[in-house]
Design a protein around this motif. Structure first.
Motif, mmCIF file in Angstrom:
data_model
loop_
_atom_site.group_PDB
_atom_site.id
_atom_site.type_symbol
_atom_site.label_atom_id
_atom_site.label_comp_id
_atom_site.label_asym_id
_atom_site.label_seq_id
_atom_site.Cartn_x
_atom_site.Cartn_y
_atom_site.Cartn_z
ATOM 1 N N UNK A 59 0.784 -1.245 0.000
ATOM 2 C CA UNK A 59 0.000 0.000 0.000
ATOM 3 C C UNK A 59 0.805 1.279 0.000
ATOM 4 N N UNK A 60 1.933 1.332 -0.690
ATOM 5 C CA UNK A 60 2.768 2.545 -0.690
ATOM 6 C C UNK A 60 2.098 3.660 -1.486
ATOM 7 N N UNK A 61 2.074 4.860 -0.897
ATOM 8 C CA UNK A 61 1.529 6.034 -1.575
ATOM 9 C C UNK A 61 2.205 7.297 -1.084
ATOM 10 N N UNK A 62 2.151 8.339 -1.907
ATOM 11 C CA UNK A 62 2.689 9.651 -1.546
ATOM 12 C C UNK A 62 1.611 10.696 -1.776
ATOM 13 N N UNK A 63 1.725 11.815 -1.017
ATOM 14 C CA UNK A 63 0.757 12.906 -1.156
ATOM 15 C C UNK A 63 1.008 13.692 -2.435
ATOM 16 N N UNK A 64 -0.047 14.018 -3.162
ATOM 17 C CA UNK A 64 0.046 14.889 -4.326
ATOM 18 C C UNK A 64 0.358 16.304 -3.846
ATOM 19 N N UNK A 65 1.267 16.990 -4.535
ATOM 20 C CA UNK A 65 1.629 18.371 -4.195
ATOM 21 C C UNK A 65 1.902 19.137 -5.485
ATOM 22 N N UNK A 66 1.797 20.476 -5.392
ATOM 23 C CA UNK A 66 2.136 21.342 -6.509
ATOM 24 C C UNK A 66 3.470 22.007 -6.212
ATOM 25 N N UNK A 67 4.442 21.793 -7.086
ATOM 26 C CA UNK A 67 5.783 22.356 -6.909
ATOM 27 C C UNK A 67 5.865 23.731 -7.535
ATOM 28 N N UNK A 68 7.013 24.290 -7.697
ATOM 29 C CA UNK A 68 8.296 23.623 -7.478
ATOM 30 C C UNK A 68 8.739 23.715 -6.020
ATOM 31 N N UNK A 69 9.678 22.862 -5.669
ATOM 32 C CA UNK A 69 10.317 22.827 -4.347
ATOM 33 C C UNK A 69 9.315 22.645 -3.209
ATOM 34 N N UNK A 70 8.345 21.758 -3.419
ATOM 35 C CA UNK A 70 7.331 21.459 -2.399
ATOM 36 C C UNK A 70 7.807 20.304 -1.529
ATOM 37 N N UNK A 71 7.069 20.042 -0.474
ATOM 38 C CA UNK A 71 7.319 18.892 0.396
ATOM 39 C C UNK A 71 6.132 17.939 0.313
ATOM 40 N N UNK A 72 6.427 16.658 0.365
ATOM 41 C CA UNK A 72 5.392 15.630 0.375
ATOM 42 C C UNK A 72 5.806 14.580 1.398
ATOM 43 N N UNK A 73 5.016 13.537 1.510
ATOM 44 C CA UNK A 73 5.341 12.451 2.432
ATOM 45 C C UNK A 73 4.917 11.130 1.810
ATOM 46 N N UNK A 74 5.663 10.074 2.150
ATOM 47 C CA UNK A 74 5.362 8.726 1.660
ATOM 48 C C UNK A 74 4.904 7.872 2.832
ATOM 49 N N UNK A 75 3.874 7.071 2.576
ATOM 50 C CA UNK A 75 3.277 6.205 3.585
ATOM 51 C C UNK A 75 3.182 4.789 3.036
ATOM 52 N N UNK A 76 3.220 3.807 3.920
ATOM 53 C CA UNK A 76 3.138 2.404 3.503
ATOM 54 C C UNK A 76 3.086 1.513 4.728
ATOM 55 N N UNK A 77 2.818 0.245 4.503
ATOM 56 C CA UNK A 77 2.880 -0.762 5.558
ATOM 57 C C UNK A 77 4.061 -1.678 5.255
ATOM 58 N N UNK A 78 4.911 -1.881 6.267
ATOM 59 C CA UNK A 78 6.102 -2.712 6.128
ATOM 60 C C UNK A 78 5.918 -3.988 6.944
ATOM 61 N N UNK A 79 6.077 -5.117 6.292
ATOM 62 C CA UNK A 79 5.980 -6.414 6.961
ATOM 63 C C UNK A 79 7.374 -7.037 6.983
ATOM 64 N N UNK A 80 7.843 -7.393 8.176
ATOM 65 C CA UNK A 80 9.120 -8.105 8.290
ATOM 66 C C UNK A 80 8.784 -9.565 8.529
ATOM 67 N N UNK A 81 8.846 -10.360 7.472
ATOM 68 C CA UNK A 81 8.523 -11.782 7.560
ATOM 69 C C UNK A 81 9.725 -12.621 7.963
ATOM 70 N N UNK A 82 10.826 -11.973 8.261
ATOM 71 C CA UNK A 82 12.049 -12.679 8.617
ATOM 72 C C UNK A 82 12.147 -12.998 10.094
ATOM 73 N N UNK A 83 13.331 -13.475 10.484
ATOM 74 C CA UNK A 83 13.594 -13.888 11.861
ATOM 75 C C UNK A 83 14.472 -12.898 12.613
ATOM 76 N N UNK A 84 14.840 -11.776 11.969
ATOM 77 C CA UNK A 84 15.682 -10.768 12.619
ATOM 78 C C UNK A 84 15.025 -9.402 12.517
#
Length: 152
Positions: free
Chosen positions: A39-64
């Protein structure tokens, strides 16, 4: 008959030794992270030189346990790991975070009002487009992510 019993006894000893050896090998295998992104997504923004943010769910299926250190994207001049907190007066503050633990077998969310990847120096990000992100991890190979641009 004596020889037959001796041979069987040796076969049991060899088999037991093999089981112990294989068990020791399995136990000594180093723990490893296995990071999957959903579910990775970022906020739409109007530039130039704007700030946005990225969001997602991270699953660690490993043992460490693994650690997210930062992210990279050609869509941004600079990317940092940030966290939004709310103080006792209700004021929201955002600040840089050095790392974020991704526990073995666990799920970690980057979401509005919490942890996120801050994308700084962004040109216009149009809703419906997709940008590429690279998640930089402490001990594992980087993870490539396609993130959909969405309205906030």
């Amino acid at each position: 008959v004596l020889m037959h019993r001796w041979t069987r006894w040796r076969m049991h000893v060899v088999a037991l030794g093999a089981v112990v050896f294989l068990g020791a090998c399995a136990e000594s295998a180093p723990p490893k992270a296995d990071i999957r992104v959903e579910g990775a997504w970022v906020r739409a923004v109007a530039g130039p030189d704007a700030n946005s943010a990225a969001y997602m769910t991270l699953h660690n299926r490993g043992t460490a346990t693994e650690r997210l250190v930062t992210g990279r994207s050609e869509a941004a001049r600079m990317t940092e790991l940030h966290r939004t907190t709310i103080d006792s007066t209700g004021l929201a503050r955002m600040g840089k975070v050095e790392t974020l633990d991704l526990p073995a077998g666990g799920t970690t969310r980057l979401e509005p009002g919490g942890y996120h990847l801050m994308l700084m120096g962004v040109d216009t990000l149009v809703e419906g487009d997709t940008i590429e992100l690279t998640l930089v991890l402490e001990a594992s190979d980087p993870v490539q992510v396609a993130a959909e641009v969405r309205a906030f």
